[in-house]
Design a protein around this motif. Structure first.
Motif, PDB file in Angstrom:
ATOM      1  N   PRO A 234      82.787  65.425 -43.608  1.00 40.61           N
ATOM      2  CA  PRO A 234      81.418  65.168 -43.135  1.00 40.61           C
ATOM      3  C   PRO A 234      81.053  66.029 -41.931  1.00 40.61           C
ATOM      4  O   PRO A 234      81.879  66.277 -41.050  1.00 40.61           O
ATOM      5  CB  PRO A 234      81.460  63.683 -42.741  1.00 40.61           C
TER       6      PRO A 234
ATOM      7  N   THR B 161      76.081  67.397 -44.238  1.00 43.19           N
ATOM      8  CA  THR B 161      76.187  66.134 -44.969  1.00 43.19           C
ATOM      9  C   THR B 161      75.138  65.145 -44.484  1.00 43.19           C
ATOM     10  O   THR B 161      74.403  64.535 -45.283  1.00 43.19           O
ATOM     11  CB  THR B 161      77.589  65.520 -44.788  1.00 43.19           C
TER      12      THR B 161
ATOM     13  N   TRP C 141      78.792  69.635 -54.300  1.00 46.02           N
ATOM     14  CA  TRP C 141      78.933  68.444 -53.471  1.00 46.02           C
ATOM     15  C   TRP C 141      77.609  68.075 -52.801  1.00 46.02           C
ATOM     16  O   TRP C 141      77.267  66.895 -52.694  1.00 46.02           O
ATOM     17  CB  TRP C 141      80.021  68.658 -52.433  1.00 46.02           C
ATOM     18  N   SER C 142      76.854  69.068 -52.374  1.00 47.71           N
ATOM     19  CA  SER C 142      75.558  68.805 -51.736  1.00 47.71           C
ATOM     20  C   SER C 142      74.603  68.121 -52.698  1.00 47.71           C
ATOM     21  O   SER C 142      73.834  67.236 -52.304  1.00 47.71           O
ATOM     22  CB  SER C 142      74.941  70.122 -51.238  1.00 47.71           C
TER      23      SER C 142
ATOM     24  N   LEU D  27      75.413  64.536 -52.884  1.00 43.86           N
ATOM     25  CA  LEU D  27      74.901  63.842 -51.702  1.00 43.86           C
ATOM     26  C   LEU D  27      73.404  63.587 -51.809  1.00 43.86           C
ATOM     27  O   LEU D  27      72.920  62.500 -51.452  1.00 43.86           O
ATOM     28  CB  LEU D  27      75.194  64.675 -50.449  1.00 43.86           C
TER      29      LEU D  27
END
Length: 211
Positions: free
Chosen positions: A23, A27, A165-166, A169
């Motif tokens: 993080p 993030t 990954w973004s 999120l």
């Protein structure tokens, strides 16, 4: 990958995944924007942050990032610009009032604003530039025929894992959006927390020294 001089690519990808899962400001920013304004705005933040990563990758390939490592003046200028921008955005989020039906002006309007802010917070962080310059060359043989292309491939691979990954999120944060629409006071406090965190990151960046 011999032509490009890339070494231990599997270890590189594992390191990328571990770094992306850690993080940080990116993030928090993606979760905050997607949570307050929905999936589309969250994806705007994702694209902006990763566009900033493209800039840092090209800077590392072209050797521009090396200037930040050797020049105290260049490092300080970029550092204070980035810190000032983060502090400015954070203070606006802390100070702007919000009504039940009117979102705060401090977040900007829509995906374009999220893209712009995400890109600027990334590009104006000299520590990110130095990270690319220090991290990528460890996996490229400098005696290869085209080591610059090897750096470019590694940079784009890092961006690919980060984009994946973004996006996760942003999708996760968008689920908070419906809750905040029903409870505007929760959204107000989320703005306050977001502003405080951005302010804190700005102060931290301003106090960092060139390593």
């Amino acid at each position: 990958m011999d032509l490009l001089g890339i070494q231990h690519f599997d270890a590189f990808l594992l390191a990328c995944i571990a770094l992306n899962l850690t993080p940080g400001l990116d993030t928090f920013y993606i979760l905050a924007r997607s949570g307050r304004e929905g999936r589309a705005v969250g994806m705007g933040a994702v694209l902006g942050i990763n566009a900033g990563c493209v800039v840092h990758t090209l800077a590392a390939v072209l050797g521009i990032s090396a200037i930040l490592m050797t020049s105290v003046w260049a490092f300080s200028v970029l550092k204070y610009l980035g810190a000032a921008y983060l502090i400015w955005v954070g203070l606006r989020m802390l100070m702007t009032r919000q009504t039940a039906r009117q979102p705060t002006e401090t977040r900007g309007r829509g995906a374009a604003a999220a893209f712009r802010q995400g890109m600027l917070t990334n590009v104006l962080n000299p520590k990110v530039a130095l990270f690319y310059l220090a991290f990528l060359p460890q996996f490229v043989d400098r005696h290869a025929t085209h080591p610059q292309l090897g750096l470019l491939v590694l940079g784009l691979s890092f961006i690919g894992t980060g984009m994946t990954w973004s996006t996760v999120l942003a999708l996760a944060g968008s689920h908070i959006h419906s809750l905040l629409q029903r409870r505007p006071r929760v959204g107000l406090w989320m703005d306050r927390v977001c502003g405080g965190v951005l302010l804190g990151f700005g102060v931290k960046l301003a106090l960092q020294r060139q390593s």
